[in-house]
Write a protein that holds these residues in place. Structure first.
Motif, short mmCIF file in Angstrom:
data_model
loop_
_atom_site.label_atom_id
_atom_site.label_comp_id
_atom_site.label_asym_id
_atom_site.label_seq_id
_atom_site.Cartn_x
_atom_site.Cartn_y
_atom_site.Cartn_z
N GLU A 65 -21.88 4.67 24.80
CA GLU A 65 -22.66 4.50 26.02
C GLU A 65 -22.46 5.63 27.02
O GLU A 65 -22.83 5.50 28.20
CB GLU A 65 -22.32 3.15 26.65
CG GLU A 65 -22.74 1.98 25.77
CD GLU A 65 -22.33 0.63 26.30
OE1 GLU A 65 -21.86 0.54 27.46
OE2 GLU A 65 -22.45 -0.34 25.54
N MET A 66 -21.90 6.76 26.58
CA MET A 66 -21.75 7.90 27.49
C MET A 66 -23.11 8.26 28.07
O MET A 66 -24.11 8.30 27.36
CB MET A 66 -21.22 9.14 26.74
CG MET A 66 -19.77 9.10 26.42
SD MET A 66 -19.16 10.71 25.80
CE MET A 66 -20.28 11.08 24.47
N THR A 67 -23.11 8.57 29.35
CA THR A 67 -24.34 9.00 30.00
C THR A 67 -24.52 10.50 29.83
O THR A 67 -23.59 11.20 29.40
CB THR A 67 -24.28 8.68 31.51
OG1 THR A 67 -23.24 9.48 32.09
CG2 THR A 67 -24.02 7.19 31.76
N ASP A 68 -25.68 10.99 30.18
CA ASP A 68 -25.91 12.43 30.14
C ASP A 68 -24.94 13.15 31.09
O ASP A 68 -24.50 14.25 30.79
CB ASP A 68 -27.36 12.76 30.53
CG ASP A 68 -28.36 12.33 29.47
OD1 ASP A 68 -27.95 12.08 28.31
OD2 ASP A 68 -29.56 12.24 29.80
N GLU A 69 -24.60 12.50 32.19
CA GLU A 69 -23.64 13.09 33.13
C GLU A 69 -22.26 13.19 32.50
O GLU A 69 -21.54 14.17 32.71
CB GLU A 69 -23.58 12.29 34.44
CG GLU A 69 -24.84 12.36 35.27
CD GLU A 69 -25.99 11.46 34.77
OE1 GLU A 69 -25.73 10.49 34.01
OE2 GLU A 69 -27.14 11.75 35.11
N ASP A 70 -21.87 12.16 31.75
CA ASP A 70 -20.58 12.20 31.05
C ASP A 70 -20.54 13.36 30.07
O ASP A 70 -19.56 14.11 30.00
CB ASP A 70 -20.34 10.89 30.28
CG ASP A 70 -20.23 9.67 31.17
OD1 ASP A 70 -19.77 9.79 32.33
OD2 ASP A 70 -20.62 8.58 30.69
N VAL A 71 -21.61 13.51 29.30
CA VAL A 71 -21.69 14.57 28.30
C VAL A 71 -21.66 15.94 29.00
O VAL A 71 -20.97 16.86 28.54
CB VAL A 71 -22.95 14.42 27.43
CG1 VAL A 71 -23.13 15.62 26.51
CG2 VAL A 71 -22.87 13.13 26.61
N ALA A 72 -22.35 16.06 30.11
CA ALA A 72 -22.36 17.32 30.86
C ALA A 72 -20.97 17.67 31.38
O ALA A 72 -20.55 18.83 31.36
CB ALA A 72 -23.36 17.25 32.01
N MET A 73 -20.21 16.66 31.84
CA MET A 73 -18.85 16.89 32.31
C MET A 73 -17.97 17.40 31.18
O MET A 73 -17.24 18.37 31.33
CB MET A 73 -18.28 15.59 32.90
CG MET A 73 -16.85 15.71 33.44
SD MET A 73 -15.52 15.37 32.24
CE MET A 73 -15.87 13.70 31.74
N LEU A 74 -18.08 16.76 29.99
CA LEU A 74 -17.30 17.21 28.85
C LEU A 74 -17.74 18.61 28.40
O LEU A 74 -16.90 19.45 28.05
CB LEU A 74 -17.43 16.23 27.68
CG LEU A 74 -16.74 14.87 27.87
CD1 LEU A 74 -17.06 13.96 26.69
CD2 LEU A 74 -15.24 15.03 28.06
N ALA A 75 -19.04 18.86 28.43
CA ALA A 75 -19.56 20.19 28.04
C ALA A 75 -19.00 21.29 28.94
O ALA A 75 -18.64 22.36 28.47
CB ALA A 75 -21.08 20.20 28.07
N ALA A 76 -18.90 21.00 30.24
CA ALA A 76 -18.34 22.00 31.16
C ALA A 76 -16.88 22.28 30.82
O ALA A 76 -16.43 23.43 30.87
CB ALA A 76 -18.47 21.51 32.60
N LEU A 77 -16.14 21.24 30.45
CA LEU A 77 -14.75 21.43 30.06
C LEU A 77 -14.63 22.22 28.74
O LEU A 77 -13.76 23.07 28.60
CB LEU A 77 -14.03 20.09 29.93
CG LEU A 77 -13.75 19.36 31.24
CD1 LEU A 77 -13.24 17.96 30.98
CD2 LEU A 77 -12.77 20.15 32.10
N VAL A 78 -15.53 21.94 27.81
CA VAL A 78 -15.52 22.68 26.54
C VAL A 78 -15.80 24.16 26.80
O VAL A 78 -15.12 25.03 26.25
CB VAL A 78 -16.55 22.10 25.54
CG1 VAL A 78 -16.76 23.02 24.35
CG2 VAL A 78 -16.12 20.71 25.09
#
Length: 142
Positions: free
Chosen positions: A124-137
């Protein structure tokens, strides 16, 4: 190429070139094998975890396409110069409540004296959650 000697052996330059090419071919084969292992590790997961791992993979590839897919203790992982940067740890491996997306010590995430290196992840990750992880990656990949 340099000429071979009259005895039919290779010159020192030719031998160095052959060793370098063999090393290149081995590295390419290892990279292809590692990428296949990553895909296989994701494919073997139960449906819900596979969907999540595929979403994580798409996020990592989008955020840091220069990272090489591989496995890390059987987990789907991504590396820079052979060192694991991040990996997906499915809940089914340890029969725990949630899967995690984690960063290993080669990740460039240092931020003061304390920083997060692991995140519980869910379908259930939101697009915002994915964007936060992407920034960390992106940051971790250097």
């Amino acid at each position: 190429m340099a000429d071979t000697t009259s005895t039919g052996t290779f010159s020192a330059e030719e031998k160095r070139a052959m060793r370098a090419r063999a090393k290149e071919l081995k590295a390419a084969a290892d990279q292809a094998s590692n990428a296949a292992a990553n895909v296989e590790a994701i494919a073997k997961l139960p449906d819900d975890e596979r969907e999540l791992a595929e979403r994580i993979r798409d996020m990592v590839v989008g955020a840091a396409p220069q990272l090489d897919p591989k496995t890390y203790y059987g987990f789907p992982a991504w590396a820079r110069e052979g060192k694991v940067i991040c990996f997906f740890k499915p809940k089914s491996k340890f029969k725990v409540r949630y899967s995690t997306f984690e960063f290993d010590t080669a990740a460039s995430l240092d931020d003061g004296a304390v920083w997060a290196t692991a995140f519980a992840v869910h379908n259930e990750m939101t697009d915002e959650d994915v964007a936060m992880l992407a920034a960390l990656v992106t940051k971790a990949a250097g």
